[in-house]
Scaffold this motif. Structure first.
Motif, PDB file in Angstrom:
ATOM      1  N   ALA A   2     -29.377  57.478  31.059  1.00  0.00           N
ATOM      2  CA  ALA A   2     -28.099  57.842  31.114  1.00  0.00           C
ATOM      3  C   ALA A   2     -27.541  57.063  31.979  1.00  0.00           C
ATOM      4  O   ALA A   2     -26.215  56.627  31.842  1.00  0.00           O
ATOM      5  N   PHE A   3     -27.838  56.846  33.306  1.00  0.00           N
ATOM      6  CA  PHE A   3     -27.203  56.188  34.491  1.00  0.00           C
ATOM      7  C   PHE A   3     -27.133  54.717  33.990  1.00  0.00           C
ATOM      8  O   PHE A   3     -26.278  54.105  34.365  1.00  0.00           O
ATOM      9  N   ARG A   4     -28.156  54.276  33.393  1.00  0.00           N
ATOM     10  CA  ARG A   4     -28.023  52.681  33.333  1.00  0.00           C
ATOM     11  C   ARG A   4     -27.023  52.508  31.956  1.00  0.00           C
ATOM     12  O   ARG A   4     -26.187  51.603  32.106  1.00  0.00           O
ATOM     13  N   GLY A   5     -26.786  53.405  31.126  1.00  0.00           N
ATOM     14  CA  GLY A   5     -25.763  53.423  29.879  1.00  0.00           C
ATOM     15  C   GLY A   5     -24.424  53.520  30.722  1.00  0.00           C
ATOM     16  O   GLY A   5     -23.427  52.816  30.603  1.00  0.00           O
ATOM     17  N   LEU A   6     -24.414  54.301  31.591  1.00  0.00           N
ATOM     18  CA  LEU A   6     -22.993  54.465  32.091  1.00  0.00           C
ATOM     19  C   LEU A   6     -22.458  53.300  32.748  1.00  0.00           C
ATOM     20  O   LEU A   6     -21.438  52.902  32.905  1.00  0.00           O
ATOM     21  N   VAL A   7     -23.613  52.779  33.641  1.00  0.00           N
ATOM     22  CA  VAL A   7     -23.332  51.520  34.573  1.00  0.00           C
ATOM     23  C   VAL A   7     -22.949  50.155  33.620  1.00  0.00           C
ATOM     24  O   VAL A   7     -21.902  49.604  33.718  1.00  0.00           O
ATOM     25  N   GLN A   8     -23.751  50.192  32.364  1.00  0.00           N
ATOM     26  CA  GLN A   8     -23.514  49.224  31.300  1.00  0.00           C
ATOM     27  C   GLN A   8     -21.922  49.256  30.947  1.00  0.00           C
ATOM     28  O   GLN A   8     -21.140  48.278  30.683  1.00  0.00           O
ATOM     29  N   PHE A   9     -21.520  50.519  30.549  1.00  0.00           N
ATOM     30  CA  PHE A   9     -20.249  50.761  29.765  1.00  0.00           C
ATOM     31  C   PHE A   9     -19.229  50.736  31.120  1.00  0.00           C
ATOM     32  O   PHE A   9     -18.313  50.120  30.660  1.00  0.00           O
TER      33      PHE A   9
END
Length: 230
Positions: free
Chosen positions: A13-20
């Motif tokens: 989830a953290f990786r996805g939020l950073v990418q977004f």
């Protein structure tokens, strides 16, 4: 779900939020052509912090929901129609940020600072509205599907409209342009609502055919998105 699995979900989830967030920064600061854009920084801080706090809350309360929500985007959809709808929604969302940033760059709207703050309030209200939906319905996935054990939810916001998550999403979308110092960006919002309506229509066909009790629920709760309107 044990703590190790929750830890994996947290990292994903953290990786996805950073990418977004990186994508959002590109969509905003490239057309704005400046980092001296306090409205954008305020929006990003408010949006990202609210997103992460909501995610952390559900990682503790309902990690299965977070796992479902991580499957997002056109590739995650099963039906071809939903793949196209998701792709169109992605383009529309990108256009919302780009047009708003161009508006700020060229000063087309000239909004006051309070408009940006009110826009951020609407964005956070939309996110909180979606979180309220997730509390009520753990099966509120990011893709259109009916899972084993899923049942009709008719309590909370689902007792008012059949698709309260989309209602909350519209509030959030409408708040983004003023949060970014733009009125012209609001021109994109009706297109976004139209795409949501198409998605909703396909979703309802799926639910009618696959979710026991949904036809009766449609009779009980007449309104799809906005009571008294539609």
């Amino acid at each position: 779900m044990d703590q190790a699995e929750v830890g994996v979900l947290r990292r994903l989830a953290f990786r996805g939020l950073v990418q977004f967030t990186i994508v959002l920064m590109l969509l905003i600061f490239l057309p704005a052509w400046t980092f001296a854009y306090w409205q954008a920084w305020l929006f990003l801080v408010a949006f990202v912090v609210a997103m992460w706090l909501c995610t952390e809350y559900f990682l503790r309360r309902d990690p299965a929901l977070v796992r479902r929500r991580l499957k997002v985007g056109p590739a995650a959809e099963r039906e071809p129609a939903q793949k196209w709808i998701q792709a169109a929604a992605s383009v529309m969302l990108g256009a919302l940020f780009v047009l708003s940033a161009f508006d700020h760059r060229f000063g087309w709207s000239g909004l006051s600072g309070w408009a940006a703050i009110l826009g951020d309030v609407a964005v956070i209200a939309g996110l909180l509205g979606m979180s309220r939906v997730f509390v009520e319905n753990s099966f509120a996935a990011a893709t259109v599907q009916v899972e084993a054990g899923q049942r009709v939810i008719d309590t909370g916001p689902y007792g008012v409209v059949r698709h309260p998550m989309y209602t909350a999403a519209i509030v959030m979308l409408a708040g983004i342009p003023p949060a970014l110092d733009s009125l012209w960006g609001l021109l994109v919002v009706p297109g976004g609502i139209g795409i949501l309506a198409l998605r909703l229509a396909v979703e309802e066909r799926t639910l009618i055919g696959q979710l026991p009790g949904y036809p009766d629920y449609r009779e009980k709760v007449r309104w799809r998105l906005l009571p008294g309107v539609w």
